[in-house]
Design an enzyme around this catalytic site. Structure first.
Site, PDB file in Angstrom:
ATOM      1  N   ASP A 441       0.825  -1.213   0.000  1.00 52.31           N
ATOM      2  CA  ASP A 441       0.000   0.000   0.000  1.00 52.31           C
ATOM      3  C   ASP A 441       0.863   1.269   0.000  1.00 52.31           C
ATOM      4  O   ASP A 441       2.080   1.227   0.268  1.00 52.31           O
ATOM      5  CB  ASP A 441      -0.894  -0.028   1.252  1.00 52.31           C
ATOM      6  CG  ASP A 441      -2.282   0.506   0.981  1.00 52.31           C
ATOM      7  OD1 ASP A 441      -2.421   1.378   0.100  1.00 52.31           O
ATOM      8  OD2 ASP A 441      -3.225   0.072   1.660  1.00 52.31           O
ATOM      9  N   ASP A 503     -10.994   1.690  -2.926  1.00 49.67           N
ATOM     10  CA  ASP A 503     -11.527   1.322  -1.609  1.00 49.67           C
ATOM     11  C   ASP A 503     -13.045   1.323  -1.620  1.00 49.67           C
ATOM     12  O   ASP A 503     -13.663   0.907  -0.648  1.00 49.67           O
ATOM     13  CB  ASP A 503     -11.030   2.307  -0.543  1.00 49.67           C
ATOM     14  CG  ASP A 503      -9.661   1.922  -0.018  1.00 49.67           C
ATOM     15  OD1 ASP A 503      -9.170   0.847  -0.387  1.00 49.67           O
ATOM     16  OD2 ASP A 503      -9.076   2.694   0.768  1.00 49.67           O
TER      17      ASP A 503
HETATM   18  C1  GLA Z   1      -5.916   1.463   2.196  1.00 52.51           C
HETATM   19  C2  GLA Z   1      -6.284   0.319   1.278  1.00 52.51           C
HETATM   20  C3  GLA Z   1      -7.293  -0.559   1.975  1.00 52.51           C
HETATM   21  C4  GLA Z   1      -6.720  -1.068   3.270  1.00 52.51           C
HETATM   22  C5  GLA Z   1      -6.283   0.084   4.137  1.00 52.51           C
HETATM   23  C6  GLA Z   1      -5.553  -0.390   5.362  1.00 52.51           C
HETATM   24  O1  GLA Z   1      -7.001   2.297   2.405  1.00 52.51           O
HETATM   25  O2  GLA Z   1      -6.768   0.788   0.072  1.00 52.51           O
HETATM   26  O3  GLA Z   1      -7.666  -1.623   1.131  1.00 52.51           O
HETATM   27  O4  GLA Z   1      -5.627  -1.906   2.974  1.00 52.51           O
HETATM   28  O5  GLA Z   1      -5.436   0.977   3.432  1.00 52.51           O
HETATM   29  O6  GLA Z   1      -5.171   0.636   6.182  1.00 52.51           O
END
Ligand code: GLA
Length: 683
Positions: A441, A503
């Site tokens: 990420d 997300d």
């Molecule tokens: C980001 C990602 C999510 C998740 C969160 C965890 O928002 O896109 O899918 O992994 O971080 O903190």
């Protein structure tokens, strides 16, 4: 007759005219011309001198330089202490390379050498362009702009489609009409960004589409400019901050690559070529893509609330419905109970996992699933052991406050000590645990990227870290995530294996996002999950069948607490998983077409001209008593097809009928996906 350089692929042709002692002139980039078709003569012979114009005519070249009769945007903006600001090649060496050509342009006045490399891949129809700039002088060359590609667009280029967005709303379509005004999109967020995808598709009045995308995960800019002869130039490249690139004598700057293609079949033809090219750039463990395993991601089901016993139960429930990969998301490492702390400390939280992650990971693998782990290596929280030990490791500007986003700061990856620390931190996890997948990420934009700007250095160091981990652990797949889709581009695609598209898992929102994604990248890289209902990001509820239908064409996953599903929903999800497994081989090979019918019906077809899997999506309820027909232009008008719509009895129809009049579609409620199978009769 002047000398011409021509490149051909099955669907595209590029032609340059190469006058002595100057940069080659763009004569053509478009749909395939027959062999041997060349311009009838020199371009300048077609262009009498207009009134009040320079006697020296400078048409669009492969690398237009500023100051010497070219009044359009320059492909190079650079200077040495205010001098040497013009560029005009005095000679051009033409080197033939595999599927392409290299133009080496030397300017002995500005004392620089520019090399433009163009390869037209016959397998994908994609023209890959890149530029390098060498400082041949004895002083530092300040570079503000180096076009990675400068492409010609024909006189009838009419519209450009690009994509914007934000976190939770990726791939927002931006349709602009091309006029005589400059069209420009820039991104200065330090990574690819949710806001501005580094590419676009230009459509012409005759339906031809030109597409280009920059294979780069940092700042970028692209501009389309009307030219004096009615054509347009399209430049794409890296956006450089002031002072970011200062080339020492003898030093060379290499641009990222641009993937560019033309299709007489419009935007879908462009998408199909991009898919072929990106597929060819992928590096899969074992040398070839295995069927994309069904994921379970713990994030929206558990967030930071990791309870080892509950996660074991989740793994049991996941395996029972056919899930093949279990990805433990954020929340597993030391003190990480919310998003205010711990980034940087990549060791397990023994309060949550007293015996470490090994028992859970082995439980998962014992169930026959792969175990994956979430990391965010480039980031750090102030509340972390790493920050307390190395506050100087963050990107910062002396005298300026540190601006946080999601309570986090960015590590300076170009500091070798940071790169070493991160490699070791990730390698230790991969060494000690049976991890076959990393979700990587990057949850914030870059702001103060160093006293001297290091956006570019950050991207290159991140690429180097990916490459080093890939080389040391070649069996591990990596997912690129950046708050969902903040780092989706063809540059990082070559180092990773999946994108987390957004997300936002709301299936209605996903419909348009995923269609945008497919314009540039193939479906097997598109992470698409079945989330909870109501969706966490929007509060809207959707039926399980619709959620499964929307997730179906991508790399399918599940992101909810399977344990909490009622019997019906669980059975529905298991059926969705089984259907995905049955179809993934067809969904993730061949071509993709996207179309629209009246009354809000959307369709997407996967396969090849012969066998097609057609997904018909209705996001909003119909307004018509009888449903519109779906025209399927890719079918062969001379063939008979065997058609099955959903679970209905199959029938036969002529390709010409289906292409011109269309497929009769049964009434669909709002929020429904209907899968249809279309095969040539007799196969
Ligand atoms: C980001 C990602 C999510 C998740 C969160 C965890 O928002 O896109 O899918 O992994 O971080 O903190």
């Amino acid at each position: 007759m002047p000398e011409f350089v021509e490149l051909h692929s099955p669907a595209c042709t590029a032609i340059w005219e190469c006058p002595d002692g100057e940069a080659p002139l763009w004569r053509y980039w478009g749909p395939r011309l027959p062999d041997g078709v060349l311009p009838p003569g020199a371009l300048r012979d077609e262009r009498p001198e207009p009134s009040f114009s320079l006697h020296f005519d400078q048409p669009l070249s492969v690398f237009p330089g500023g100051g010497m009769g070219w009044f359009g945007q320059s492909a190079l903006l650079a200077h040495r202490g205010g001098a040497d600001w013009t560029f005009q090649a005095g000679d051009c060496a033409i080197e033939r390379i595999d599927d392409g050509v290299r133009f080496v342009l030397r300017d002995i006045v500005a004392r620089v050498t520019v090399t433009v490399t163009a390869r037209l891949d016959p397998a994908s129809d994609v023209l890959t362009l890149a530029t390098s700039l060498r400082n041949d002088g004895d002083g530092v060359l300040d570079v503000q702009w180096l076009a990675a590609a400068c492409l010609p667009l024909p006189e009838d280029a009419a519209r450009v489609r690009s994509y914007g967005g934000r976190h939770n709303s990726e791939f927002v379509v931006i349709d602009d009409k091309l006029t005589r005004s400059l069209w420009r999109r820039e991104n200065r967020r330090g990574l690819t960004s949710h806001d501005c995808l580094p590419g676009a598709v230009v459509t012409c009045d005759d339906g031809t589409a030109h597409g280009a995308q920059l294979a780069w995960s940092g700042n970028h800019a692209q501009g389309i400019e009307w030219l004096d002869d009615g054509r347009r130039q399209w430049q794409l490249g890296e956006w450089l901050a002031p002072g970011e690139v200062r080339l020492a004598p003898g030093e060379t700057l290499h641009s990222p690559e641009v993937l560019a293609t033309v299709s007489a079949e419009g935007a879908d033809g462009v998408a199909q070529a991009f898919h072929r090219a990106v597929r060819a750039r992928m590096t899969w463990p074992g040398g070839a893509m295995k069927p994309r395993p069904v994921h379970l991601n713990t994030w929206e089901g558990f967030y930071f609330d990791h309870d080892e016993a509950a996660l074991r139960e989740l793994a049991d429930a996941a395996a029972a419905i056919g899930i093949e990969r279990f990805v433990l998301d954020d929340g597993w490492f030391k003190g990480r109970d919310d998003d205010t702390s711990s980034l940087g400390d990549w060791t397990v939280d023994t309060a949550k996992y007293p015996q470490g992650l090994g028992p859970l990971a082995r439980h998962v693998t014992g169930l026959g699933m792969e175990f994956g782990l979430w990391v965010e290596p480039e980031m750090i929280n102030r509340d972390s052991d790493l920050y307390r030990a190395h506050p100087d490791w963050v990107l910062a500007i002396d005298g300026r406050p540190l601006l946080e986003a999601r309570n986090q700061l960015v590590l300076d990856l170009s500091n070798p000590a940071v790169g070493e620390y991160l490699f070791e931190a990730v390698a230790a996890l991969l060494r000690e645990l049976p991890i076959s997948y990393l979700k990587w990420d990057h949850n914030r934009d870059l702001t103060h990227a160093g006293n001297r700007p290091r956006h570019r250095a950050q991207v290159l160091a991140a690429y180097a870290l990916f490459d080093r981990i890939r080389a040391a652990y070649p069996d591990v797949e990596i997912e690129a995530c950046a708050g969902g889709g903040g780092r989706i581009d063809a540059g990082i695609a070559a180092r990773t294996h999946r994108f987390w598209t957004s997300d936002c898992i709301d299936a209605v929102s996903r419909v348009t996002m995923q269609r945008g994604f497919l314009q540039f990248l193939p479906p097997e890289l598109m992470g698409s999950h079945v989330g909870a209902s109501p969706a966490h990001s929007t509060g809207r509820g959707q039926a399980m069948a619709f959620r499964c239908g929307v997730a179906l064409p991508g790399h399918f996953g599940v992101e909810l607490d399977v344990r909490k599903l009622g019997a019906d929903e669980r059975a529905g999800l298991a059926a969705g998983i089984a259907r995905y497994k049955a179809l993934r081989g067809r969904l993730h090979a061949g071509r993709v077409w996207r179309g629209e019918a009246p009354d809000g019906l959307l369709w997407q077809a996967h396969g090849d001209g012969d066998g097609l899997l057609l997904l018909v999506t209705r996001a909003v309820p119909t307004t018509q008593r009888h449903q519109p027909h779906l025209r399927l232009p890719m079918l062969d008008p001379g063939r008979l097809y065997h058609v099955r719509i959903g679970d209905a009895a199959p029938f036969e129809a002529e390709g010409s009928w289906l292409a011109r009049i269309g497929l009769p579609v049964p009434p669909l409620p709002g929020e429904a996906v209907l899968a249809c199978d279309i095969q040539p009769a007799g196969t």
